[in-house]
Design a protein around this motif. Structure first.
Motif, PDB file in Angstrom:
ATOM      1  N   ALA A 200     -83.524  27.809   1.837  1.00 48.39           N
ATOM      2  CA  ALA A 200     -82.953  26.462   1.855  1.00 48.39           C
ATOM      3  C   ALA A 200     -83.965  25.416   1.417  1.00 48.39           C
ATOM      4  CB  ALA A 200     -82.435  26.132   3.254  1.00 48.39           C
ATOM      5  N   SER A 201     -85.258  25.675   1.647  1.00 49.06           N
ATOM      6  CA  SER A 201     -86.286  24.716   1.231  1.00 49.06           C
ATOM      7  C   SER A 201     -86.452  24.661  -0.281  1.00 49.06           C
ATOM      8  CB  SER A 201     -87.625  25.079   1.878  1.00 49.06           C
ATOM      9  OG  SER A 201     -88.140  26.279   1.322  1.00 49.06           O
ATOM     10  N   LEU A 202     -85.840  25.602  -0.992  1.00 53.59           N
ATOM     11  CA  LEU A 202     -85.973  25.655  -2.449  1.00 53.59           C
ATOM     12  C   LEU A 202     -84.739  25.130  -3.164  1.00 53.59           C
ATOM     13  CD1 LEU A 202     -87.520  29.234  -2.577  1.00 53.59           C
ATOM     14  CD2 LEU A 202     -88.752  27.072  -2.844  1.00 53.59           C
ATOM     15  N   VAL A 203     -83.864  24.434  -2.448  1.00 51.56           N
ATOM     16  CA  VAL A 203     -82.643  23.914  -3.061  1.00 51.56           C
ATOM     17  C   VAL A 203     -82.972  22.927  -4.181  1.00 51.56           C
ATOM     18  CG1 VAL A 203     -80.594  22.511  -2.613  1.00 51.56           C
ATOM     19  CG2 VAL A 203     -81.223  24.325  -1.031  1.00 51.56           C
ATOM     20  N   TYR A 204     -83.986  22.105  -3.977  1.00 49.79           N
ATOM     21  CA  TYR A 204     -84.354  21.130  -5.016  1.00 49.79           C
ATOM     22  C   TYR A 204     -84.808  21.833  -6.293  1.00 49.79           C
ATOM     23  CZ  TYR A 204     -86.756  17.271  -7.317  1.00 49.79           C
ATOM     24  OH  TYR A 204     -87.184  16.339  -8.234  1.00 49.79           O
ATOM     25  N   VAL A 205     -85.559  22.920  -6.150  1.00 47.51           N
ATOM     26  CA  VAL A 205     -85.985  23.677  -7.334  1.00 47.51           C
ATOM     27  C   VAL A 205     -84.772  24.270  -8.048  1.00 47.51           C
ATOM     28  CG1 VAL A 205     -87.411  25.603  -8.137  1.00 47.51           C
ATOM     29  CG2 VAL A 205     -88.195  24.168  -6.250  1.00 47.51           C
ATOM     30  N   MET A 206     -83.797  24.767  -7.282  1.00 50.14           N
ATOM     31  CA  MET A 206     -82.578  25.290  -7.891  1.00 50.14           C
ATOM     32  C   MET A 206     -81.820  24.188  -8.629  1.00 50.14           C
ATOM     33  SD  MET A 206     -81.257  27.725  -4.766  1.00 50.14           S
ATOM     34  CE  MET A 206     -82.385  28.782  -3.870  1.00 50.14           C
ATOM     35  N   ALA A 207     -81.839  22.975  -8.075  1.00 50.77           N
ATOM     36  CA  ALA A 207     -81.191  21.852  -8.760  1.00 50.77           C
ATOM     37  C   ALA A 207     -81.892  21.540 -10.078  1.00 50.77           C
ATOM     38  CB  ALA A 207     -81.186  20.627  -7.847  1.00 50.77           C
ATOM     39  N   LEU A 208     -83.203  21.666 -10.111  1.00 48.41           N
ATOM     40  CA  LEU A 208     -83.936  21.454 -11.363  1.00 48.41           C
ATOM     41  C   LEU A 208     -83.554  22.498 -12.411  1.00 48.41           C
ATOM     42  CD1 LEU A 208     -87.533  20.570 -10.087  1.00 48.41           C
ATOM     43  CD2 LEU A 208     -85.849  19.017 -11.085  1.00 48.41           C
ATOM     44  N   ILE A 209     -83.370  23.746 -11.982  1.00 43.92           N
ATOM     45  CA  ILE A 209     -82.947  24.790 -12.921  1.00 43.92           C
ATOM     46  C   ILE A 209     -81.575  24.466 -13.482  1.00 43.92           C
ATOM     47  CG2 ILE A 209     -82.437  27.241 -13.181  1.00 43.92           C
ATOM     48  CD1 ILE A 209     -84.401  27.821 -10.955  1.00 43.92           C
ATOM     49  N   ALA A 210     -80.637  24.068 -12.604  1.00 38.30           N
ATOM     50  CA  ALA A 210     -79.291  23.722 -13.067  1.00 38.30           C
ATOM     51  C   ALA A 210     -79.329  22.538 -14.025  1.00 38.30           C
ATOM     52  CB  ALA A 210     -78.398  23.414 -11.867  1.00 38.30           C
ATOM     53  N   ALA A 211     -80.152  21.526 -13.724  1.00 37.51           N
ATOM     54  CA  ALA A 211     -80.264  20.370 -14.618  1.00 37.51           C
ATOM     55  C   ALA A 211     -80.833  20.772 -15.967  1.00 37.51           C
ATOM     56  CB  ALA A 211     -81.143  19.303 -13.959  1.00 37.51           C
ATOM     57  N   ALA A 212     -81.817  21.667 -15.968  1.00 36.74           N
ATOM     58  CA  ALA A 212     -82.394  22.121 -17.229  1.00 36.74           C
ATOM     59  C   ALA A 212     -81.360  22.865 -18.077  1.00 36.74           C
ATOM     60  CB  ALA A 212     -83.602  23.015 -16.964  1.00 36.74           C
ATOM     61  N   ILE A 213     -80.503  23.660 -17.434  1.00 36.58           N
ATOM     62  CA  ILE A 213     -79.476  24.396 -18.179  1.00 36.58           C
ATOM     63  C   ILE A 213     -78.488  23.425 -18.824  1.00 36.58           C
ATOM     64  CG2 ILE A 213     -77.531  25.978 -17.934  1.00 36.58           C
ATOM     65  CD1 ILE A 213     -79.099  27.422 -15.761  1.00 36.58           C
ATOM     66  N   VAL A 214     -78.000  22.460 -18.048  1.00 36.87           N
ATOM     67  CA  VAL A 214     -76.993  21.520 -18.565  1.00 36.87           C
ATOM     68  C   VAL A 214     -77.581  20.650 -19.663  1.00 36.87           C
ATOM     69  CG1 VAL A 214     -75.505  19.585 -17.948  1.00 36.87           C
ATOM     70  CG2 VAL A 214     -75.709  21.538 -16.405  1.00 36.87           C
ATOM     71  N   LEU A 215     -78.762  20.082 -19.444  1.00 28.83           N
ATOM     72  CA  LEU A 215     -79.351  19.161 -20.414  1.00 28.83           C
ATOM     73  C   LEU A 215     -79.771  19.871 -21.693  1.00 28.83           C
ATOM     74  CD1 LEU A 215     -81.472  16.970 -17.979  1.00 28.83           C
ATOM     75  CD2 LEU A 215     -79.333  16.367 -19.104  1.00 28.83           C
ATOM     76  N   SER A 216     -80.308  21.091 -21.579  1.00 31.24           N
ATOM     77  CA  SER A 216     -80.682  21.822 -22.796  1.00 31.24           C
ATOM     78  C   SER A 216     -79.445  22.230 -23.589  1.00 31.24           C
ATOM     79  CB  SER A 216     -81.516  23.057 -22.436  1.00 31.24           C
ATOM     80  OG  SER A 216     -80.822  23.893 -21.524  1.00 31.24           O
ATOM     81  N   ALA A 217     -78.326  22.519 -22.906  1.00 34.17           N
ATOM     82  CA  ALA A 217     -77.075  22.804 -23.618  1.00 34.17           C
ATOM     83  C   ALA A 217     -76.601  21.569 -24.386  1.00 34.17           C
ATOM     84  CB  ALA A 217     -76.008  23.280 -22.648  1.00 34.17           C
ATOM     85  N   LEU A 218     -76.743  20.387 -23.793  1.00 33.48           N
ATOM     86  CA  LEU A 218     -76.401  19.157 -24.499  1.00 33.48           C
ATOM     87  C   LEU A 218     -77.358  18.891 -25.660  1.00 33.48           C
ATOM     88  CD1 LEU A 218     -75.578  16.816 -21.472  1.00 33.48           C
ATOM     89  CD2 LEU A 218     -73.965  17.951 -23.012  1.00 33.48           C
ATOM     90  N   GLY A 219     -78.598  19.322 -25.500  1.00 33.13           N
ATOM     91  CA  GLY A 219     -79.575  19.120 -26.562  1.00 33.13           C
ATOM     92  C   GLY A 219     -79.312  19.938 -27.808  1.00 33.13           C
ATOM     93  N   LEU A 220     -78.462  20.959 -27.710  1.00 31.26           N
ATOM     94  CA  LEU A 220     -78.117  21.750 -28.898  1.00 31.26           C
ATOM     95  C   LEU A 220     -77.327  20.943 -29.920  1.00 31.26           C
ATOM     96  CD1 LEU A 220     -77.073  25.133 -27.225  1.00 31.26           C
ATOM     97  CD2 LEU A 220     -79.195  24.636 -28.451  1.00 31.26           C
ATOM     98  N   ARG A 221     -76.849  19.762 -29.560  1.00 35.40           N
ATOM     99  CA  ARG A 221     -76.089  18.920 -30.480  1.00 35.40           C
ATOM    100  C   ARG A 221     -76.986  18.034 -31.341  1.00 35.40           C
ATOM    101  NH1 ARG A 221     -72.001  15.887 -26.641  1.00 35.40           N
ATOM    102  NH2 ARG A 221     -71.338  15.032 -28.663  1.00 35.40           N
ATOM    103  N   CYS A 222     -78.288  18.192 -31.226  1.00 39.57           N
ATOM    104  CA  CYS A 222     -79.205  17.409 -32.058  1.00 39.57           C
ATOM    105  C   CYS A 222     -78.985  17.729 -33.530  1.00 39.57           C
ATOM    106  CB  CYS A 222     -80.653  17.690 -31.667  1.00 39.57           C
ATOM    107  SG  CYS A 222     -81.139  17.057 -30.056  1.00 39.57           S
ATOM    108  N   ARG A 223     -79.247  16.757 -34.377  1.00 35.32           N
ATOM    109  CA  ARG A 223     -79.042  16.950 -35.806  1.00 35.32           C
ATOM    110  C   ARG A 223     -80.210  17.691 -36.454  1.00 35.32           C
ATOM    111  NH1 ARG A 223     -76.743  10.916 -37.489  1.00 35.32           N
ATOM    112  NH2 ARG A 223     -74.873  10.970 -36.148  1.00 35.32           N
TER     113      ARG A 223
END
Length: 346
Positions: A200-223
């Motif tokens: 449970a103390s690592l929930v914040y780290v798991m949130a960082l992993i989820a944020a990295a997945i979502v944001l990097s997927a959005l970054g695939l739209r770069c020109r």
């Protein structure tokens, strides 16, 4: 003489007991080895030896790649802020490899505090860098403008500081547990922590992993192709890291349901036998994911961008030479045409 006899017999019995305890060293460990370090040499529990070898190789590879990346980046004049973000991830990977040796040693009050604090902090260092770079690429895909390296560096520092503060508060709360500091109790033993609390103390780290997945997927739209490739590297690293975390959390929590250990049972049926292997495997596997999916591609991209810049310089120099020839040849061609026209008029 008779007065010395009980003392001699007692000393001989103590020596025999120590000899028996030291003789219980598993195959691969020298006689007299401290039981805390059995996992570093035991052939029965070979997970420690295997992870040690992988960690040592990872330390060497990550060090060389990080030095090469820094040297290449400074040579190609990469902005220092973006280079610092990549160096932070490389330093975090080195820390994960080094922390494995603390988890290969059996839990002890002398090392449990460092294990509990550094496990989440080093992962937070790596994944905050991943999330920040992915967020910059998502911003670039949305606006069409390159993100500011200094702003990204400040965002990374803020994300990492949150993890550090959270971990310090959690350590104080779980270690003291409301007991007076001058009175010792089981709550003050840093090793006495429930597995659910640790996860449970690592929930914040798991949130960082989820944020990295979502944001990097959005970054695939770069020109730009190079930005798309960077987003793809971050997405692959984040997805593999998420897979590693799911695996080790399931294995770590499932080991709580093992039966209690008795002397006639083998070592792998002991109640705490599988507490450390999932954590050590998570450290080494995730560190290798970051090395292979981030440091290696970044070094390749640095070399590729250098070759592209050299190619562009050559093309621009050739274009300037042709333009200069045209400019220098234009008056002569005009004079020849005028002379030809004058000849036709005569």
């Amino acid at each position: 003489m008779a007065a010395w006899l009980p003392g001699c017999l007692l000393a001989m019995a103590a020596a025999a007991a120590v000899g028996d305890a030291q003789g219980d060293a598993p195959a691969g460990c020298k006689r007299g080895t401290n039981p805390l370090f059995f996992a570093l040499c035991s052939l029965r529990a070979a997970w420690g030896i295997v992870l040690e070898a992988l960690s040592a190789a990872g330390l060497l590879a990550a060090s060389l790649l990080l030095l090469a990346l820094l040297a290449r980046g400074r040579g190609r004049r990469v902005p220092w802020a973006r280079l610092a973000l990549r160096a932070a991830l490389g330093a975090g990977a080195l820390g994960l490899f080094g922390l494995l040796f603390a988890f290969a040693v059996r839990p002890h009050p002398a090392n449990c505090s460092a294990r509990r604090f550094l496990f989440g902090t080093l992962f937070g260092l790596c994944f905050s860098s991943l999330a920040t770079q992915a967020g910059g690429l998502a911003y670039q895909a949305r606006t069409g403008r390159a993100y500011s390296g200094k702003a990204a560096l400040l965002a990374w520092a803020a994300l990492f500081l949150v993890e550090c503060l959270f971990k310090v508060e959690w350590m104080l709360a779980t270690t003291v547990r409301g007991r007076p500091l001058e009175r010792e109790g089981p709550g003050q033993n840093p090793c006495s922590i429930a597995k659910e609390d640790f996860v449970a103390s690592l929930v914040y780290v798991m949130a960082l992993i989820a944020a990295a997945i979502v944001l990097s997927a959005l970054g695939l739209r770069c020109r730009r192709r190079q930005a798309k490739r960077h987003a793809a590297y971050l997405l692959v690293a984040s997805l593999l890291s998420a897979a590693v975390w799911v695996a080790w959390v399931v294995a770590y929590l499932a080991s709580e349901r093992r039966v209690g250990w008795r002397p006639e049972f083998p070592w792998y049926l002991r109640r705490d036998a599988w507490d450390d292997p999932p954590l050590g495997l998570a450290l080494v596997a995730n560190a290798w994911v970051l090395v292979l999916c981030c440091l290696v591609p970044w070094l390749i991209e640095a070399r590729r961008s250098g070759e592209e810049e050299e190619r562009e310089d050559e093309d621009s120099s050739e274009g300037q030479e042709e333009f200069r020839l045209k400019e220098s040849g234009a008056p002569r061609a005009y004079a020849e045409n005028k002379a030809f026209d004058a000849g036709d008029g005569e």
